[in-house]
Design a protein around this motif. Sequence first.
Motif, mmCIF file in Angstrom:
data_model
loop_
_atom_site.group_PDB
_atom_site.id
_atom_site.type_symbol
_atom_site.label_atom_id
_atom_site.label_comp_id
_atom_site.label_asym_id
_atom_site.label_seq_id
_atom_site.Cartn_x
_atom_site.Cartn_y
_atom_site.Cartn_z
ATOM 1 N N GLY A 151 -20.538 -32.964 23.870
ATOM 2 C CA GLY A 151 -19.628 -32.820 22.752
ATOM 3 C C GLY A 151 -18.283 -33.465 22.989
ATOM 4 O O GLY A 151 -17.858 -33.691 24.123
ATOM 5 N N MET A 152 -17.613 -33.756 21.890
ATOM 6 C CA MET A 152 -16.359 -34.487 21.947
ATOM 7 C C MET A 152 -15.257 -33.714 22.649
ATOM 8 O O MET A 152 -14.573 -34.231 23.529
ATOM 9 C CB MET A 152 -15.927 -34.841 20.522
ATOM 10 N N LEU A 153 -15.068 -32.435 22.263
ATOM 11 C CA LEU A 153 -13.969 -31.654 22.819
ATOM 12 C C LEU A 153 -14.142 -31.412 24.311
ATOM 13 O O LEU A 153 -13.183 -31.513 25.080
ATOM 14 C CB LEU A 153 -13.844 -30.323 22.077
ATOM 15 N N ARG A 154 -15.368 -31.090 24.734
ATOM 16 C CA ARG A 154 -15.612 -30.864 26.168
ATOM 17 C C ARG A 154 -15.434 -32.154 26.961
ATOM 18 O O ARG A 154 -14.974 -32.126 28.113
ATOM 19 C CB ARG A 154 -17.018 -30.307 26.377
ATOM 20 N N THR A 155 -15.826 -33.272 26.354
ATOM 21 C CA THR A 155 -15.641 -34.557 27.032
ATOM 22 C C THR A 155 -14.160 -34.840 27.248
ATOM 23 O O THR A 155 -13.726 -35.186 28.348
ATOM 24 C CB THR A 155 -16.285 -35.683 26.212
ATOM 25 N N ALA A 156 -13.371 -34.690 26.183
ATOM 26 C CA ALA A 156 -11.936 -34.951 26.284
ATOM 27 C C ALA A 156 -11.269 -33.994 27.263
ATOM 28 O O ALA A 156 -10.437 -34.404 28.089
ATOM 29 C CB ALA A 156 -11.288 -34.827 24.905
ATOM 30 N N ALA A 157 -11.649 -32.701 27.192
ATOM 31 C CA ALA A 157 -11.072 -31.712 28.102
ATOM 32 C C ALA A 157 -11.469 -32.005 29.543
ATOM 33 O O ALA A 157 -10.663 -31.865 30.472
ATOM 34 C CB ALA A 157 -11.519 -30.309 27.705
ATOM 35 N N GLY A 158 -12.736 -32.433 29.741
ATOM 36 C CA GLY A 158 -13.203 -32.752 31.090
ATOM 37 C C GLY A 158 -12.452 -33.932 31.692
ATOM 38 O O GLY A 158 -12.080 -33.918 32.868
ATOM 39 N N ILE A 159 -12.212 -34.949 30.890
ATOM 40 C CA ILE A 159 -11.463 -36.114 31.373
ATOM 41 C C ILE A 159 -10.045 -35.704 31.756
ATOM 42 O O ILE A 159 -9.521 -36.090 32.805
ATOM 43 C CB ILE A 159 -11.436 -37.217 30.300
ATOM 44 N N ALA A 160 -9.398 -34.897 30.901
ATOM 45 C CA ALA A 160 -8.020 -34.473 31.161
ATOM 46 C C ALA A 160 -7.932 -33.615 32.420
ATOM 47 O O ALA A 160 -7.009 -33.777 33.233
ATOM 48 C CB ALA A 160 -7.483 -33.703 29.953
#
Length: 321
Positions: free
Chosen positions: A68-77
């Motif tokens: 998912g998009m939100l988990r991907t973005a949060a994981g990168i951050a």
Amino acid sequence: MSPAEEERSLPLPERWPRASKFALSACAAAVAELVTFPLDLTKTRLQVQGEAAVRGDGGAGRAVRYRGMLRTAAGIAQEEGVRNLWQGATPAVYRHIVYTGVRMVTYEHLRDSMLGRVEDESFPLWKSVVGGMCAGAIGQFFASPTDLVKVQMQMEGKRKLEGKPLRFRGVHHAFLKILSEGGVRGLWAGWVPNVQRAALVNMGDLTTYDSVKHFLLLNTPLVDNSVTHSVSSVCSGLVAAVLGTPADVVKTRIMNQPRDKEGRGLLYKSSMNCLIQTVQGEGFMSLYKGFIPTWLRMAPWSLVFWLTYEQIRRMCGVTSF
């Protein structure tokens, strides 16, 4: 006053209309790109993550890293740092200076000079489709080297987490390394799916924006203002995402694949081969992997770009798009 003096006294947009429109569209695109770039990085990671399992890297049954998009973005951050959400932003801005500048100037030239409007100043849909696809294809061909660098630099953070050595020290090093390993031909690796995608995206973006805007102006009480620009840009972002996502998945995978010394891909022989392998290995819906972040990026990108572009044109004395 002589003709030469009269010409020098004219405002810049009137003396050099195409150069002025190129510069204005490039400025608006740079603003939109910086605002929405983290969504582009998220989309790229989602599109590439499935191919490792298909290739057998690290085991076919291994769970994908991001869901998912939100988990991907949060994981990168969390794992790479918030700053890395803008990794690859520099070549992305370079790309849009070339890509958006060329496509906007080309589309307006085709619309106003070569294809031509009808008597009521409207632009027939079929002409808009032809103009949008041609403008997108031409713009993307010139911008392909910067797009290649952008995609490969976006994957550097992932390589670091996987314990792999980083390939590039920066944008200019990436250009030089790709040039030294694959020659000039290597800078245009993946240009075919790149151009195909750009043609589809601009059929959605330019064609939809231009058609919706002029439909609203001719058939509704709306006037040429920010409300009309906003409605038109939202529609264009949605249509562009629907048409462009499958080609974007293929383009991203071809451009991110390893290459031999002659610049030829080691995983996919062509865009059609990549399309077939992706569907066979991951199913048809894998072609829309990253659709939500693609759309959520295209929608605000389109909104920021068109509002900025229309306002800059108005401020500089250039007629509305």
